[in-house]
Scaffold this active site. Sequence first.
Site, PDB file in Angstrom:
ATOM      1  CG  ASP A 102      -2.065   0.919   1.145  1.00 38.72           C
ATOM      2  OD1 ASP A 102      -1.987   1.878   0.347  1.00 38.72           O
ATOM      3  OD2 ASP A 102      -3.059   0.707   1.863  1.00 38.72           O
ATOM      4  CG  ASP A 149      -3.274   3.583  -3.186  1.00 38.31           C
ATOM      5  OD1 ASP A 149      -4.341   3.048  -3.528  1.00 38.31           O
ATOM      6  OD2 ASP A 149      -3.074   4.052  -2.057  1.00 38.31           O
ATOM      7  CD  GLU A 150      -5.338  -0.527  -0.887  1.00 40.85           C
ATOM      8  OE1 GLU A 150      -5.778  -1.686  -0.762  1.00 40.85           O
ATOM      9  OE2 GLU A 150      -5.948   0.471  -0.514  1.00 40.85           O
TER      10      GLU A 150
END
Length: 397
Positions: free
Chosen positions: A14, A107-108
């Site tokens: 993350d 973003d993960e």
Amino acid sequence: MTDGSGDCPILHVDMDAFYASVMLRDRPDLHDQPVVVGGGHRGVVLAANYPARRFGVRSGMSGADALRACPQAVRLAPEFGAFESVSRSVMEIFRQVTPLVEAYSLDEAFLDVAGAGRLRGTPLQIAEWIRATVYDEQRITCSVGLAATVSVAKLASRRAKPDGVLVLPPDRVLAYLHPLDVGELFGVGEKTRARLRKLGLLTVGDIAAIPLPTLKQMVGRASGEHLHQLAWATDRSTVAPRSSQDDPERSMGAEETFSRDSEDPDVISRELLRLAGKVTARMRRAGLVGRTVAIRVRYSNFETITRSRTLADPTDVTAVVHAEAGGLFRALGTGRPIRLVGVRVEGLRPRTGVDRQLALGEREAGWSEADRAVDRADRRFGSGAVKPATLLNTHRP
DNA sequence: TCTGGGGTCCTAGGACCC
DNA sequence: TCTGGGGTCCTAGGACCC
């Protein structure tokens, strides 16, 4: 495996304050100042860096609330092109470790490194390699959670933030999990948390202590199953990269909040046309057609409704989607100021191309040809090079 | 200057079919 | 004639996630 991460092949990576971190890469002068991305007129905060968070600024807050919490914050407009580009590069780094990468959002991602061990070392060593490489190549930090299942890995990465790693091995996971507030669990939001509290379930351990059939009776079949698995850390331990071929998106949509509420049918119809064009262009690019057209309308008092209709045949034709959306909108009646409209196409499946031309009437075949001409012009001259006459000389809302 | 935009999944009721 | 049930599709709403 000597570092205790051997039983934790599921990684959740993350990025830390992703949008803010990307925006600040070239602004070292702002690193120690509170920075907020988004939150302009009628908008919400998309990301806040850690200095801003110290003032209580959180993503999802209205811009007005953020400004009240931290008047001196620097506000930056988001640059989605940069976010997408950094995201692609970061995902590529993950794929150097394993093909089992499930991109969860920009973003993960979840990674399964069980098969990567021999080459790269222990899961913990892999996590540290990823963190170092992401920083070296992109100058942003990330945090990694390691566990045997995806939901626990996600909890671990959250606890590791910012710029950290946390391993939650199976023999320690229940001791960690059970004292946590139920709201910490993935999938338990504000409403569910309040409901569980009313039922006397305050901690994850409280949920774990309830027999599954009782839990299902209390919160419903699927939720009960889900919560039970999370509380006992028996949720999914596999990572599923989504392939666009056999597992396409379920729906695609676009929506927009007007800069000022409107009840002008012409303004709204033009906006529905613009949104329908945006959605169907994306569908054509992805080679998808869909059968259900849905609209969303948010009134000025924030009351939000959806209306949908399923067509006889799937389509990716702008004019067809716009006509359906317009019909659904007109059926609502008029007279109430509207804050937001959206268009979504559901029931997507890959376009086969064979049955399609036969199924289409002459008129729709013509529209379809026109769409493709617009797509070609967009590719050559940039998006928006060609647009319907009704969208000319109008301002975006 | 209150509350974005992109999604997924679940529930519940009614229609309809077997 | 009455009664029952299961399965699937459609629609609307809602919760949740980033």
